[in-house]
Write a protein that holds these residues in place. Structure first.
Motif, mmCIF file in Angstrom:
data_model
loop_
_atom_site.group_PDB
_atom_site.id
_atom_site.type_symbol
_atom_site.label_atom_id
_atom_site.label_comp_id
_atom_site.label_asym_id
_atom_site.label_seq_id
_atom_site.Cartn_x
_atom_site.Cartn_y
_atom_site.Cartn_z
ATOM 1 N N GLU A 1 0.825 -1.211 0.000
ATOM 2 C CA GLU A 1 0.000 0.000 0.000
ATOM 3 C C GLU A 1 0.855 1.257 0.000
ATOM 4 O OE1 GLU A 1 -3.121 2.425 2.881
ATOM 5 O OE2 GLU A 1 -2.114 0.606 3.579
ATOM 6 N N SER A 2 1.878 1.292 0.857
ATOM 7 C CA SER A 2 2.705 2.495 0.949
ATOM 8 C C SER A 2 3.458 2.752 -0.350
ATOM 9 C CB SER A 2 3.701 2.354 2.103
ATOM 10 O OG SER A 2 4.558 1.238 1.893
ATOM 11 N N ARG A 3 3.853 1.693 -1.037
ATOM 12 C CA ARG A 3 4.551 1.877 -2.303
ATOM 13 C C ARG A 3 3.617 2.490 -3.348
ATOM 14 N NH1 ARG A 3 9.300 -1.322 -2.311
ATOM 15 N NH2 ARG A 3 9.428 -2.643 -0.465
ATOM 16 N N LEU A 4 2.349 2.051 -3.347
ATOM 17 C CA LEU A 4 1.392 2.629 -4.293
ATOM 18 C C LEU A 4 1.160 4.106 -3.996
ATOM 19 C CD1 LEU A 4 -0.635 2.344 -6.573
ATOM 20 C CD2 LEU A 4 -2.334 1.572 -4.896
ATOM 21 N N HIS A 5 0.984 4.449 -2.707
ATOM 22 C CA HIS A 5 0.803 5.859 -2.362
ATOM 23 C C HIS A 5 2.032 6.683 -2.748
ATOM 24 C CE1 HIS A 5 -3.059 5.507 -0.433
ATOM 25 N NE2 HIS A 5 -2.628 4.544 0.373
ATOM 26 N N THR A 6 3.214 6.110 -2.546
ATOM 27 C CA THR A 6 4.440 6.826 -2.900
ATOM 28 C C THR A 6 4.531 7.060 -4.401
ATOM 29 O OG1 THR A 6 5.582 5.837 -1.011
ATOM 30 C CG2 THR A 6 6.946 6.797 -2.735
ATOM 31 N N TYR B 1 6.818 1.597 7.441
ATOM 32 C CA TYR B 1 8.146 1.478 8.054
ATOM 33 C C TYR B 1 9.060 0.593 7.217
ATOM 34 C CZ TYR B 1 11.785 0.730 11.533
ATOM 35 O OH TYR B 1 12.989 0.676 12.186
ATOM 36 N N GLN B 2 8.504 -0.460 6.622
ATOM 37 C CA GLN B 2 9.312 -1.314 5.746
ATOM 38 C C GLN B 2 9.793 -0.549 4.525
ATOM 39 O OE1 GLN B 2 7.745 -4.630 3.069
ATOM 40 N NE2 GLN B 2 8.402 -5.798 4.872
ATOM 41 N N LEU B 3 8.939 0.309 3.945
ATOM 42 C CA LEU B 3 9.345 1.131 2.806
ATOM 43 C C LEU B 3 10.431 2.121 3.211
ATOM 44 C CD1 LEU B 3 8.994 2.088 -0.098
ATOM 45 C CD2 LEU B 3 7.131 3.573 0.702
ATOM 46 N N PHE B 4 10.286 2.729 4.388
ATOM 47 C CA PHE B 4 11.322 3.652 4.868
ATOM 48 C C PHE B 4 12.647 2.936 5.078
ATOM 49 C CE2 PHE B 4 13.521 5.051 8.755
ATOM 50 C CZ PHE B 4 14.017 6.276 8.313
ATOM 51 N N ARG C 1 18.289 2.276 3.331
ATOM 52 C CA ARG C 1 19.462 1.463 3.037
ATOM 53 C C ARG C 1 19.900 1.636 1.578
ATOM 54 N NH1 ARG C 1 20.563 -2.603 6.775
ATOM 55 N NH2 ARG C 1 19.120 -2.708 8.524
ATOM 56 N N ASP C 2 18.928 1.797 0.682
ATOM 57 C CA ASP C 2 19.283 2.026 -0.722
ATOM 58 C C ASP C 2 20.044 3.337 -0.899
ATOM 59 O OD1 ASP C 2 18.115 -0.324 -1.443
ATOM 60 O OD2 ASP C 2 16.215 0.568 -2.069
ATOM 61 N N LEU C 3 19.734 4.322 -0.073
ATOM 62 C CA LEU C 3 20.451 5.596 -0.160
ATOM 63 C C LEU C 3 21.940 5.402 0.141
ATOM 64 C CD1 LEU C 3 18.220 8.410 1.393
ATOM 65 C CD2 LEU C 3 19.235 8.346 -0.877
ATOM 66 N N LEU C 4 22.260 4.626 1.162
ATOM 67 C CA LEU C 4 23.667 4.362 1.481
ATOM 68 C C LEU C 4 24.357 3.632 0.333
ATOM 69 C CD1 LEU C 4 23.485 3.319 5.246
ATOM 70 C CD2 LEU C 4 24.369 5.446 4.300
#
Length: 497
Positions: A145-150, A204-207, A212-215
């Motif tokens: 759900e959070s990925r779709l909203h993003t 929280y899983q999306l965050f 980690r992808d940013l690093l």
């Protein structure tokens, strides 16, 4: 084709076969040459990924000395040998040197400027392979759900952020304001529902994955900047052309990286990290989320913004090394030119002494007719002036301890590129051109040769710097220590677009 309609199977199959035919050579090349793929195929891949992934990725260590890395690796091997003593029996340093070889490319082995001990740093290939292995592990909860909203929010930012019609922008902002007002009324009337536990875990899983992808992205950006720095050093070491052409290539390469999409995005992210207000807000938000009982807390994410700052600083240090290399090149060239002038003067003096001792034949000389005889009157000579008596004091005064000033050693000076651009805008009207020397005459150099490099590296949208290799100009300036110096550069013009 109507919106939402899928292509037929025949055309889709044709596109798929075309893409496969185009990409098969690239995939084969990646399998044979890419260090990440080579790592996944290695026999000791579990050892490489378990240690380097934990030390460099999970713990976010930067370049580390050999002694520090060997100690950590020795403890890792000790834990492995406690379960299976026959696995990985070689010395830790042998493994590290093998992983740093060019045909593997999993570690970068180098000597820092201020250290005589070899250092190691993981490459982006290790980061990519480690992330891929992590993604293979099964997860008990996969949020969607959070990925779709993003995704929807990103699409809104793209569409509405690129809108140029003021009326359309105003209509969108009013719609968003109406939604916010409606939510405020719902909260006031106690008709709002907080996020469910599954929705909190989903976000929280999306965050966590994005953080980690940013690093991982930072390590790749740092490697790209390091490639530019290595290319610049190779050009300087093997350059046999004019100095103007080399400066043009180096400054252009530095400008291309800074103005590229990757460079602009990194600079915007770094500026965000430098904001104390935003850092404080981010730290408070992370702390509040970590305290929620429904969240499976990842301890490393508690201070993830500090890890971002460390990774960004390592990337910025690579850029500073490139600027330092440019500054040293200019100073070395000025010293070599001054030495060449002294050599020419010394050669002229030696030739003059040879001619004095062995004058040439009369027919080889020059005869100059004088218009008359010189007349020297006796009283034109100066009268004798007695010199004052010189007194020599052979007693040496005792040495006195003077306070040591550490400000000059600890102080760091940085060139403000914004100030240089404002100097240009204040002097040069639009669609006009002026000499760089005229600007420096009006705004004298304050930061030494680094400020001259700052002018050459300007890359604003309304300012263009042009180097004319056929002509030279001399810029007189005073360095940070107050010593007058001169720099010889190609003639430089500044244009306001």
């Amino acid at each position: 084709m109507p919106v939402g309609e899928r292509p037929d199977s025949e055309s889709a199959s044709g596109v798929s076969s075309t893409l496969s035919a185009v990409n098969i050579d690239d995939i084969t090349s990646l399998r044979d040459q890419h260090p990440a793929w080579r790592l996944l195929r290695a026999n000791n891949a579990p050892l490489v990924l378990s240690f380097l992934g934990q030390f460099f990725v999970e713990e976010n260590h930067g370049a580390s000395s050999a002694s520090q890395l060997v100690d950590a690796f020795d403890e890792h091997l000790y834990a492995i040998h406690a379960h299976n003593p026959e696995l990985y029996t070689r010395e830790p340093l042998e493994y590290l040197d093998e992983w740093a070889e060019a045909e593997r490319g999993w570690l970068r082995k180098f000597y820092p400027v201020d250290s005589d001990e070899v250092h190691y740093d993981a490459t982006s290939a290790v980061e990519k392979a480690y992330r891929w292995v992590q993604d293979l592990q099964s997860r008990s909860f996969v949020g969607t759900e959070s990925r779709l909203h993003t995704l929807i929010e990103i699409l809104r930012q793209i569409v509405h952020g690129s809108e140029t019609d003021p009326e359309t922008r105003i209509a969108e902002l009013e719609r968003r304001r109406a939604e916010i007002d409606e939510q405020i009324e719902m909260v006031r009337s106690n008709r709002w529902d907080p996020l469910e536990e599954s929705a909190v875990r989903d976000r929280y899983q999306l965050f966590s994955s994005t953080a980690r992808d940013l690093l991982s992205d930072f390590r790749e950006v740092e490697e790209n900047f390091r490639k530019l720095d290595r290319t610049a050093r190779e050009k300087i070491a093997g350059w046999d052309g004019s100095k103007g052409e080399l400066l043009t290539e180096l400054v252009t390469g530095r400008t291309d990286i800074a103005t590229s999409d990757q460079g602009r995005s990194f600079q915007a992210f770094y500026d965000f990290l430098l904001s104390e207000h935003r850092q404080s807000e981010l730290a408070d938000l992370i702390f509040a989320v970590q305290r929620m009982p429904v969240v499976d807390v990842d301890r490393r994410l508690r201070f993830i913004h500090h890890d971002w700052a460390d990774a960004a600083e390592r990337t910025q240090q690579t850029v500073r090394n490139l600027s330092e290399q440019l500054r040293r090149f200019l100073e070395d060239q000025v010293w070599l030119e001054n030495r060449r002038v002294l050599d020419i003067v010394r050669t002229v003096e030696q030739r003059a002494i040879q001619v004095r001792n062995t004058p040439p034949d009369a027919e080889l000389g020059l005869v100059i007719d004088e218009p008359g005889l010189p007349i020297s009157l006796p009283f034109e000579r100066p009268l004798y002036e007695p010199q004052p008596e010189t007194r020599v004091d052979s007693m040496i005064e005792p040495e006195t301890e003077e306070p040591v000033e550490y400000d000059a050693l600890l102080g760091q000076r940085f060139v403000d590129a914004t100030r240089l651009a404002e100097n240009i805008r204040a002097l040069i009207p639009r669609r006009s051109t002026a000499e760089l020397t005229d600007i420096i005459n009006f705004y004298p150099i304050e930061e030494g040769v680094a400020e001259i490099l700052g002018y050459l590296a300007l890359s604003n949208d309304d300012i263009r710097i042009d180097l004319h290799d056929g002509e030279e100009t001399i810029i007189s300036y005073t360095d940070i220590a107050g010593t007058p110096k001169r720099a010889t550069l190609p003639r430089t013009t500044v244009t306001r677009l």
